[in-house]
Design an enzyme around this catalytic site. Structure first.
Site, mmCIF file in Angstrom:
data_model
loop_
_atom_site.group_PDB
_atom_site.id
_atom_site.type_symbol
_atom_site.label_atom_id
_atom_site.label_comp_id
_atom_site.label_asym_id
_atom_site.label_seq_id
_atom_site.Cartn_x
_atom_site.Cartn_y
_atom_site.Cartn_z
ATOM 1 C CE LYS A 1 28.643 0.317 12.781
ATOM 2 N NZ LYS A 1 29.590 -0.961 12.005
ATOM 3 C CE1 TYR B 1 27.388 0.515 16.336
ATOM 4 C CE2 TYR B 1 25.147 1.497 16.110
ATOM 5 C CZ TYR B 1 26.156 -0.189 15.983
ATOM 6 O OH TYR B 1 26.292 -1.079 15.319
#
Ligand SMILES: NC(=O)c1ccc[n+]([C@@H]2O[C@H](COP(=O)([O-])OP(=O)(O)OC[C@H]3O[C@@H](n4cnc5c(N)ncnc54)[C@H](OP(=O)(O)O)[C@@H]3O)[C@@H](O)[C@H]2O)c1
Length: 260
Positions: A164, A160
């Site tokens: 991002k 994640y």
């Protein structure tokens, strides 16, 4: 909410629930026609019905598609390019999966995360940007996470954090590339928001994702620290409709919004 987007059309990915649904509602209240995209038709219909009930002026369209699937993504893009202009693109759809120790994550799981969190927003922006630049006005917002500012704070969330961070680097680079065209590209970090994504993390086996990670999300939830999707969406709309509206290459962080 000021009707600053009258006559504009906004595409919001991940608009079936959570932050995306709230942003779509906010844009509709600001006068935009909205196109809602996600995989789950029922949730999209629910969002669409709520918007129709509260923003009678807004035209609402629903697109059911899996943005990790090459063929479906290509069809979405082809349909968009053969339709009317898209003036606002909110790349919000994402996954927090896979969670767990990096050694347990397979390349395929990592690929899936990059597909939805990076490839899909990059592909949508790349496809729509030339037409947006020709029109001389558009707003692209890529929804990221404050984890990018503190990558070591989410042990067990390596994929994640990496996706991002890649999304933010892409956004700032694209903002520079499009500078002067009227197309702005900004990042929005929405804060800790009470959504299905947060609920899913809390429901995971601590042995699999790491007890520290799960406990952090459970504690944060019980402490009442999470904000509502509406509060987060309002902050983004405040940026888009306020003095920040014409800025490009900014990182709008909900944390900064509330402390500023
Ligand atoms: N909640 C938080 O605290 C938080 C914090 C920081 C950043 N964010 C970011 O905020 C954004 C929204 O998060 P959220 O909490 O609202 O998440 P959510 O409740 O899980 O909603 C995600 C949305 O994305 C859609 N989506 C997921 N995979 C998709 C795919 N392959 N193709 C098309 N649509 C897909 C989902 O619908 P379907 O499953 O039906 O496709 C859903 O509508 C994400 O970018 C997330 O990373 C959230």
């Amino acid at each position: 909410m000021r009707a600053g987007f009258v006559g504009k059309t906004a595409l919001i990915t991940g608009a079936g629930r959570g932050i995306g649904a709230a942003i779509a509602g906010g844009l509709a209240r600001a006068g935009a026609d909205v196109i809602l995209l996600a995989r789950t038709a029922d949730q999209l219909d629910e969002t669409a019905n709520a918007i129709r009930a509260s923003s009678s002026r807004a035209e609402v369209r629903v697109v059911t598609a899996d943005l990790t699937d090459d063929a479906q993504r290509a069809k979405v893009i082809a349909d968009l390019l053969s339709g009317g202009p898209i003036d606002v693109l909110i790349n919000n759809a994402a996954t927090v999966e896979p969670l767990g120790a990096s050694a347990t994550i397979s390349p395929n799981q990592l690929r899936q995360a990059f597909e939805i969190n990076v490839i899909a927003p990059v592909a949508l922006s790349a496809a729509l940007a030339p037409r947006m630049a020709k029109a001389g006005w558009a707003r692209i917002v890529n929804v990221s996470s404050s984890v990018v500012g503190h990558p070591s704070s989410m042990i067990g969330g390596n994929a994640y954090a990496a996706t991002k961070a890649a999304l933010e680097a892409h956004s700032l680079n694209l903002a520079a590339e499009l500078d002067g065209t009227g197309v702005t590209v900004n990042v929005y970090r929405p804060g800790g928001v009470d959504t299905a994504m947060q609920g899913w993390i809390r429901s995971q086996d601590p042995q699999r994702i790491g007890a520290g990670l799960r406990d952090r999300f459970v504690t944060r939830y019980h402490s009442g620290a999470l904000i509502t999707p509406q509060e987060s969406a309002n902050a983004l709309l405040g940026h888009l409709l306020g003095p920040d509206g014409g800025r490009t290459g900014a990182i709008w962080d909900f944390g900064d919004t509330v402390t500023a």
